[in-house]
Scaffold this motif. Structure first.
Motif, PDB file in Angstrom:
ATOM      1  N   LEU A  25      64.836  69.205  43.088  1.00 30.21           N
ATOM      2  CA  LEU A  25      64.923  69.586  44.578  1.00 30.21           C
ATOM      3  C   LEU A  25      63.198  69.511  44.777  1.00 30.21           C
ATOM      4  O   LEU A  25      62.965  68.606  45.797  1.00 30.21           O
ATOM      5  CB  LEU A  25      65.665  71.078  44.745  1.00 30.21           C
ATOM      6  CG  LEU A  25      66.867  70.798  45.278  1.00 30.21           C
ATOM      7  CD1 LEU A  25      67.636  71.954  45.173  1.00 30.21           C
ATOM      8  CD2 LEU A  25      67.678  69.414  45.963  1.00 30.21           C
ATOM      9  N   ALA A  26      62.894  69.839  44.871  1.00 26.51           N
ATOM     10  CA  ALA A  26      61.511  69.980  45.510  1.00 26.51           C
ATOM     11  C   ALA A  26      60.430  68.295  45.191  1.00 26.51           C
ATOM     12  O   ALA A  26      60.238  67.681  45.799  1.00 26.51           O
ATOM     13  CB  ALA A  26      60.233  70.727  44.367  1.00 26.51           C
ATOM     14  N   ILE A  27      61.061  67.552  43.681  1.00 22.37           N
ATOM     15  CA  ILE A  27      60.523  66.635  43.474  1.00 22.37           C
ATOM     16  C   ILE A  27      61.278  65.626  44.145  1.00 22.37           C
ATOM     17  O   ILE A  27      61.086  64.251  44.886  1.00 22.37           O
ATOM     18  CB  ILE A  27      60.536  66.102  41.784  1.00 22.37           C
ATOM     19  CG1 ILE A  27      59.570  67.157  41.157  1.00 22.37           C
ATOM     20  CG2 ILE A  27      60.276  64.584  41.349  1.00 22.37           C
ATOM     21  CD1 ILE A  27      58.157  66.015  42.244  1.00 22.37           C
ATOM     22  N   THR A  28      62.836  65.925  44.102  1.00 22.86           N
ATOM     23  CA  THR A  28      64.056  64.817  44.572  1.00 22.86           C
ATOM     24  C   THR A  28      63.501  64.483  45.513  1.00 22.86           C
ATOM     25  O   THR A  28      63.045  63.526  46.786  1.00 22.86           O
ATOM     26  CB  THR A  28      64.267  65.108  44.540  1.00 22.86           C
ATOM     27  OG1 THR A  28      65.381  64.956  43.179  1.00 22.86           O
ATOM     28  CG2 THR A  28      66.270  63.481  44.561  1.00 22.86           C
ATOM     29  N   ALA A  33      61.275  61.321  50.592  1.00 25.30           N
ATOM     30  CA  ALA A  33      60.019  61.521  51.905  1.00 25.30           C
ATOM     31  C   ALA A  33      59.299  60.841  52.395  1.00 25.30           C
ATOM     32  O   ALA A  33      58.619  59.767  53.246  1.00 25.30           O
ATOM     33  CB  ALA A  33      60.243  62.900  52.895  1.00 25.30           C
ATOM     34  N   SER A  34      58.746  60.549  51.243  1.00 28.32           N
ATOM     35  CA  SER A  34      57.374  60.146  51.186  1.00 28.32           C
ATOM     36  C   SER A  34      57.978  58.535  50.616  1.00 28.32           C
ATOM     37  O   SER A  34      56.857  57.299  51.505  1.00 28.32           O
ATOM     38  CB  SER A  34      56.332  59.985  49.990  1.00 28.32           C
ATOM     39  OG  SER A  34      56.792  60.363  48.783  1.00 28.32           O
ATOM     40  N   THR A  63      49.350  53.144  53.667  1.00 29.73           N
ATOM     41  CA  THR A  63      50.236  52.779  52.885  1.00 29.73           C
ATOM     42  C   THR A  63      50.115  54.381  52.257  1.00 29.73           C
ATOM     43  O   THR A  63      51.625  54.560  52.245  1.00 29.73           O
ATOM     44  CB  THR A  63      50.654  52.154  52.821  1.00 29.73           C
ATOM     45  OG1 THR A  63      50.418  50.474  53.575  1.00 29.73           O
ATOM     46  CG2 THR A  63      52.305  51.766  51.548  1.00 29.73           C
ATOM     47  N   VAL A  64      49.352  54.481  51.273  1.00 28.20           N
ATOM     48  CA  VAL A  64      49.430  55.847  50.659  1.00 28.20           C
ATOM     49  C   VAL A  64      49.428  56.806  51.215  1.00 28.20           C
ATOM     50  O   VAL A  64      50.083  57.990  50.309  1.00 28.20           O
ATOM     51  CB  VAL A  64      49.059  55.020  49.405  1.00 28.20           C
ATOM     52  CG1 VAL A  64      48.208  53.456  48.816  1.00 28.20           C
ATOM     53  CG2 VAL A  64      47.235  55.721  49.732  1.00 28.20           C
ATOM     54  N   ILE A  65      48.719  57.269  52.264  1.00 29.18           N
ATOM     55  CA  ILE A  65      48.705  58.573  52.606  1.00 29.18           C
ATOM     56  C   ILE A  65      49.855  59.579  52.408  1.00 29.18           C
ATOM     57  O   ILE A  65      50.328  60.715  52.208  1.00 29.18           O
ATOM     58  CB  ILE A  65      48.391  58.329  53.891  1.00 29.18           C
ATOM     59  CG1 ILE A  65      47.045  58.521  54.315  1.00 29.18           C
ATOM     60  CG2 ILE A  65      48.775  59.819  54.989  1.00 29.18           C
ATOM     61  CD1 ILE A  65      46.331  57.872  55.066  1.00 29.18           C
ATOM     62  N   PRO A  66      51.742  58.845  52.899  1.00 26.53           N
ATOM     63  CA  PRO A  66      52.551  59.972  52.633  1.00 26.53           C
ATOM     64  C   PRO A  66      52.264  60.632  51.056  1.00 26.53           C
ATOM     65  O   PRO A  66      53.944  61.000  50.501  1.00 26.53           O
ATOM     66  CB  PRO A  66      53.549  58.857  53.207  1.00 26.53           C
ATOM     67  CG  PRO A  66      52.641  58.114  54.151  1.00 26.53           C
ATOM     68  CD  PRO A  66      51.680  58.157  53.154  1.00 26.53           C
ATOM     69  N   ILE A  71      53.161  65.054  45.858  1.00 22.16           N
ATOM     70  CA  ILE A  71      52.450  65.232  45.272  1.00 22.16           C
ATOM     71  C   ILE A  71      51.852  66.922  45.477  1.00 22.16           C
ATOM     72  O   ILE A  71      52.293  67.172  44.394  1.00 22.16           O
ATOM     73  CB  ILE A  71      50.561  65.171  45.654  1.00 22.16           C
ATOM     74  CG1 ILE A  71      50.956  63.560  45.148  1.00 22.16           C
ATOM     75  CG2 ILE A  71      49.310  65.848  44.519  1.00 22.16           C
ATOM     76  CD1 ILE A  71      49.023  62.414  45.097  1.00 22.16           C
ATOM     77  N   PHE A  72      52.143  67.233  46.690  1.00 19.79           N
ATOM     78  CA  PHE A  72      52.708  68.307  46.828  1.00 19.79           C
ATOM     79  C   PHE A  72      54.294  68.952  46.373  1.00 19.79           C
ATOM     80  O   PHE A  72      54.398  69.269  45.272  1.00 19.79           O
ATOM     81  CB  PHE A  72      52.480  68.754  49.027  1.00 19.79           C
ATOM     82  CG  PHE A  72      51.857  68.743  49.528  1.00 19.79           C
ATOM     83  CD1 PHE A  72      50.323  69.576  48.708  1.00 19.79           C
ATOM     84  CD2 PHE A  72      51.249  68.307  50.711  1.00 19.79           C
ATOM     85  CE1 PHE A  72      48.839  69.385  49.200  1.00 19.79           C
ATOM     86  CE2 PHE A  72      50.653  68.386  51.517  1.00 19.79           C
ATOM     87  CZ  PHE A  72      49.098  68.634  50.812  1.00 19.79           C
ATOM     88  N   GLY A  73      55.281  68.268  46.870  1.00 21.67           N
ATOM     89  CA  GLY A  73      56.833  68.392  45.540  1.00 21.67           C
ATOM     90  C   GLY A  73      56.230  68.639  44.003  1.00 21.67           C
ATOM     91  O   GLY A  73      57.182  69.529  43.296  1.00 21.67           O
ATOM     92  N   LEU A  74      55.406  67.687  43.910  1.00 27.45           N
ATOM     93  CA  LEU A  74      55.123  68.025  42.318  1.00 27.45           C
ATOM     94  C   LEU A  74      54.552  69.224  41.420  1.00 27.45           C
ATOM     95  O   LEU A  74      54.695  69.515  41.239  1.00 27.45           O
ATOM     96  CB  LEU A  74      54.177  66.256  41.620  1.00 27.45           C
ATOM     97  CG  LEU A  74      53.430  66.794  40.268  1.00 27.45           C
ATOM     98  CD1 LEU A  74      54.977  65.997  39.702  1.00 27.45           C
ATOM     99  CD2 LEU A  74      52.307  65.107  40.298  1.00 27.45           C
ATOM    100  N   VAL A  75      53.291  70.067  43.118  1.00 22.44           N
ATOM    101  CA  VAL A  75      52.530  70.602  42.688  1.00 22.44           C
ATOM    102  C   VAL A  75      53.253  71.973  42.250  1.00 22.44           C
ATOM    103  O   VAL A  75      53.571  72.426  41.646  1.00 22.44           O
ATOM    104  CB  VAL A  75      51.692  71.060  43.327  1.00 22.44           C
ATOM    105  CG1 VAL A  75      51.077  72.372  43.959  1.00 22.44           C
ATOM    106  CG2 VAL A  75      50.395  70.020  43.504  1.00 22.44           C
TER     107      VAL A  75
END
Lengths: 83, 360
Positions: A25-28, A33-34, A63-66, A71-75
């Motif tokens: 869920l965290a990754i999806t 969102a990003s 463009t890459v800021i989101p 990355i937070f999701g991945l962490v």
């Protein structure tokens, strides 16, 4: 009856299953969102770049800021899995 | 491709009556338009332009955004004519570009808004034909930013009489009105065309439900108010105070003004009444004076209109407003440059030209 069978076979999801689902869920969700945010910013950046090529660098960075969201999701997903 | 079709195509109208499908893609359109707006001439340019001669100014705009237009037309025209053609061509191409980069409802509303140039062209053609202007003179004033292509308009300009022009416009929406034209009632027809334009615009907006249409409607209403107000000033200055003479000249659907109430008032009371509106702030420094020149009042009103569009474009950044803001600012720039060219050509005093400019 069905409940009894389940109870015999153990819970529907054990702790590992819950963890895996949480990580997924965290990754999806953060991925979606990003992606949405990058789409909006990306089209805007393309629009600005079409008129002024000098904005390429700024557009790229914005463009890459989101990407930080996913990355937070991945962490979080890694933390869940390693806990 | 659409650009080529537009330049060379023969069909008088594009299919835009139907509402286009698809989303508006605001992020793309608005940022691109903002980048385009940043390329408009800054206000510091105008004092410099006023110090130049016609050829220098032509050279100056040749080095700016108008380069392609000047280059392409330099073979055919020279001096003030070259500038005029280049400015008109640039305006038409810019608006065409706006239609190409927008989609969905945004495109639909802008197409409806740009029909004003069709009206402008029809009026120019009729005026030109009545006063027997040469085809070149008429072509100079045509702006093919609406639905009529430049080719179609040049064909119309080449017709011998106004009757032939009207016959050629048989398939357009303006034909029923134009049929009333008998060669003498030009002013009446022009007013009616303007009114028809605004009522068709309000019909396109309908009862505004989406945020975009609400903003667009407000924008158009403000414009109607500004037009009505400058007309009222002109009429009051000329001493017209009868409501039945003024009302046919007013456009319906303003935002804040009530022309019916204002029409019957004498000049002093008219000014008092204006004090209660938002427009007073814009004109207060000049309008109270009996001697104030109309030019200054009108340019203040236009400036107020432009400034409020910019303010609203900051309030609603992702909407139709930034695009409308660009449209009117671009139009203003072209008008300013044209004033400078024509003023210089006629040998007017610099201060006189400066009063006519609306610089923001």
């Amino acid at each position: 009856m069905v409940g009894e069978e389940l109870a015999i076979g153990g819970p529907f999801l054990d702790a590992d299953g819950m963890k895996a689902l949480g990580a997924a869920l965290a990754i999806t969700v953060t991925g979606l969102a990003s992606a949405w945010a990058e789409k909006e910013i990306g089209t805007a950046a393309i629009g600005a770049m079409a008129e002024n090529e000098g904005l390429f660098g700024k557009g790229l960075i914005l463009t890459v800021i989101p990407e930080t969201i996913v990355i937070f999701g991945l962490v979080v997903a890694l933390l869940i899995n390693s806990a | 491709m659409r650009l080529l079709e537009r330049l060379w195509g023969k069909t008088p109208s594009r299919k835009s009556d139907k509402k286009k499908k698809g989303t508006s893609n605001y992020a793309y359109a608005v940022t691109r338009v903002r980048a385009m707006k940043s390329k408009l001439l800054p206000k510091e340019t105008y004092p410099r332009l006023l110090n130049m001669g016609i050829d220098e100014i032509t050279r100056f705009i040749q080095e700016s955004e108008y380069k392609n237009d000047v280059d392409e037309l330099a073979m055919k025209y020279s001096g003030g004519d070259l500038a005029e053609h280049a400015l008109n061509r640039n305006l038409a191409l810019t608006y065409d570009k706006l239609l190409r980069i927008t989609s969905g409802e945004l495109n639909y509303l802008i197409t409806a808004y740009l029909k004003r140039y069709d009206i402008w062209n029809v009026k120019t053609l009729l005026r030109g034909k009545i006063y027997n202007a040469s085809v070149e003179d008429i072509l100079e004033s045509l702006i093919s930013a609406g639905e009529f292509t430049y080719t179609f308009l040049s064909e119309l300009a080449a017709k011998a009489t106004y009757q032939e022009v009207i016959d050629a416009l048989k398939e357009t929406d303006y034909y029923p009105l134009l049929q009333e034209f008998d060669g003498t009632n030009l002013a009446y027809i022009e007013n009616e065309l303007d009114k028809a334009y605004y009522s068709s615009l309000f019909a396109v907006i309908g009862r505004p439900r989406s945020k975009d249409r609400k903003l667009f409607a407000r924008f158009i209403k403000l414009e109607v108010d500004v037009k009505n107000l400058s007309n009222l000033f002109r009429l009051k200055k000329a001493g017209v105070e009868k409501s039945e003479e003024i009302m046919p000249l007013m456009i319906e659907g303003g935002l804040e003004l009530n022309p019916e109430k204002l029409a019957s008032l004498p000049y002093e009371q008219f000014i008092d009444e204006l004090r209660q509106t938002h427009y007073w702030d814009a004109i207060s420094s000049v309008a109270g004076l009996e001697t104030a020149s109309l030019t200054i009042v009108e340019s203040r009103l236009i400036r107020y209109y432009l400034e409020s569009a910019t303010t609203y474009s900051h309030v609603s950044p992702i909407s139709i407003v930034p695009i409308m803001d660009y449209i009117i600012h671009k139009n203003n720039e072209v008008t300013n440059l044209r004033i400078i060219f024509r003023g210089k050509e006629a040998g007017l005093d610099d201060t006189l030209i400066k009063d006519q400019l609306v610089v923001i």
